[in-house]
Design an enzyme around this catalytic site. Structure first.
Site, PDB file in Angstrom:
ATOM      1  N   CYS A   1       0.052  -6.160   7.818  1.00 37.83           N
ATOM      2  CA  CYS A   1       0.046  -5.649   6.448  1.00 37.83           C
ATOM      3  C   CYS A   1       0.381  -6.715   5.403  1.00 37.83           C
ATOM      4  O   CYS A   1       0.194  -6.499   4.209  1.00 37.83           O
ATOM      5  CB  CYS A   1       1.010  -4.484   6.327  1.00 37.83           C
ATOM      6  SG  CYS A   1       0.657  -3.148   7.503  1.00 37.83           S
TER       7      CYS A   1
ATOM      8  N   HIS B   1       2.071  -3.482  -0.909  1.00 40.15           N
ATOM      9  CA  HIS B   1       1.367  -2.901   0.231  1.00 40.15           C
ATOM     10  C   HIS B   1       1.584  -1.397   0.212  1.00 40.15           C
ATOM     11  O   HIS B   1       2.712  -0.918   0.081  1.00 40.15           O
ATOM     12  CB  HIS B   1       1.896  -3.513   1.535  1.00 40.15           C
ATOM     13  CG  HIS B   1       1.521  -2.750   2.753  1.00 40.15           C
ATOM     14  ND1 HIS B   1       0.233  -2.345   3.014  1.00 40.15           N
ATOM     15  CD2 HIS B   1       2.280  -2.276   3.789  1.00 40.15           C
ATOM     16  CE1 HIS B   1       0.209  -1.670   4.146  1.00 40.15           C
ATOM     17  NE2 HIS B   1       1.443  -1.620   4.633  1.00 40.15           N
TER      18      HIS B   1
ATOM     19  N   ASN C   1      -2.357   4.183   4.373  1.00 46.72           N
ATOM     20  CA  ASN C   1      -1.985   2.813   4.721  1.00 46.72           C
ATOM     21  C   ASN C   1      -3.180   2.129   5.379  1.00 46.72           C
ATOM     22  O   ASN C   1      -3.538   2.446   6.504  1.00 46.72           O
ATOM     23  CB  ASN C   1      -0.783   2.831   5.666  1.00 46.72           C
ATOM     24  CG  ASN C   1      -0.309   1.442   6.055  1.00 46.72           C
ATOM     25  OD1 ASN C   1      -1.013   0.457   5.896  1.00 46.72           O
ATOM     26  ND2 ASN C   1       0.905   1.369   6.592  1.00 46.72           N
TER      27      ASN C   1
END
Length: 332
Positions: free
Chosen positions: A116, A258, A288
């Site tokens: 990520c 993020h 996500n």
């Protein structure tokens, strides 16, 4: 090319997502959960899921073409492509496939894996090539198809992840530098907090020689540990980056994190004393998307007219590794 002392500007962005949308109501039919439970704990409503005919390379190519068009250059002007992904179509890497799909015939291409944090790490890597005068036009892509590796029976994790791709064009400039500061960090002692592990079966070959034959198993995550890590380390990284850029929270126009969890983003903003209306968030639509999440959110904000040329953005990626980092840059 010789461009010693060049600064860097991000001049174009683009994104792409699969057509199929998995809603909270769909998930409630699959596992014991509800729309209210998911929204309250994550801020997510939808996530896009790649079909059997949609590949990571294809999504990356669409995002890349959109970014190149916004930057006002052609694919043949690209010198370098960095594809940040943890889910390539090919274990040998997918960046070269993307290079071929977009016709960037003059570019060298490679994959970068930092989960990520990948897009942010790609941006910082691109900066080194540009500032050192090696390349002038660098295409960075963050893309992941995490749906390939989700345990769809695990209600704690299956509600979180979606697929997508985002890209940005970084160019060398002579009038200043739009990347004001950055930092990258890792803590391998917490590696087991978030994993997509290879698990092998033994295959005997000859004379006591045994080979490993296996595959990767679904994502496992200690959600509480990841949450604690993010709300502690991310503000610290951004504060360090602001200090090195000689900026305060009042100088930040947008907070671009993020998109892991809306509660994490809200907690980070609160600690930094940045108003919640300055958070760039599209987690409700995409969930996500790992390395894709920062460029997906950036592209949406730019195309909506939220982010304008000259705006100062504090960005941070964080996730498996554990890795994290921050960058302060001006758009355009």
């Amino acid at each position: 090319m010789n461009n010693m002392g060049a600064g860097i500007a991000i001049t174009g962005c683009g994104s792409a997502a699969p057509e199929a949308i998995l809603t909270n109501y769909h998930l409630a039919q699959m596992v014991e959960t509800s729309d209210e439970w998911i929204k309250t704990r994550t801020g997510m409503s939808n996530r896009h899921i790649a079909s059997p005919t949609e590949s990571l390379s294809q999504l990356s190519a669409v995002a890349a073409k959109n970014a190149i068009a916004m930057a006002g250059i052609s694919a043949t002007d690209i010198d370098l492509i960095i594809l940040a992904t943890s889910t390539p179509d090919d274990m040998f890497g997918s960046a070269c496939k993307v290079q071929g799909l977009i016709g960037a015939t003059n570019a060298v291409a490679f994959d970068l894996t930092a989960a990520c944090s990948g897009f942010l790490f790609a941006l910082i890597n691109a900066t080194q090539f540009i500032r050192n005068g090696v390349y002038r036009n660098v295409l960075i892509i963050g893309a992941d198809v995490l749906s390939r590796w989700v345990d769809w029976s695990d209600r704690a994790s299956c509600v979180l992840f979606g697929d997508g791709a985002g890209a940005a064009v970084c160019q060398g400039i002579s009038d200043g530098d739009r990347l004001l500061s950055y930092g990258m960090y890792s803590n391998g002692s917490q590696n087991d907090s978030l994993n997509l592990n290879y698990q092998s079966d033994c295959q005997a070959l000859v004379d006591g020689i045994i080979a490993q034959q296996g595959t990767y198993h679904p994502i496992t995550m200690n959600g509480k540990e990841v949450y604690r890590f993010a709300v502690a380390r991310v503000p610290e990284a951004i504060e360090k980056a602001m200090f090195h850029a000689n900026l305060t929270a009042n100088d930040i126009d947008w907070l671009l994190l993020h998109q892991a969890n809306q509660r994490i983003m809200d907690a980070v903003a609160k600690r930094l004393k940045i108003p919640s209306e300055k958070i760039l968030s599209n987690i409700a639509e995409y969930g996500n998307t790992s390395a894709a999440s920062i460029p997906l959110a950036l592209d949406a904000a730019v195309r909506e007219g939220k982010v304008k040329p000259g705006d100062t953005i504090a960005a941070s990626g964080f996730g498996a590794g554990l890795t994290w980092g921050a960058a302060i840059f001006q758009w355009g």
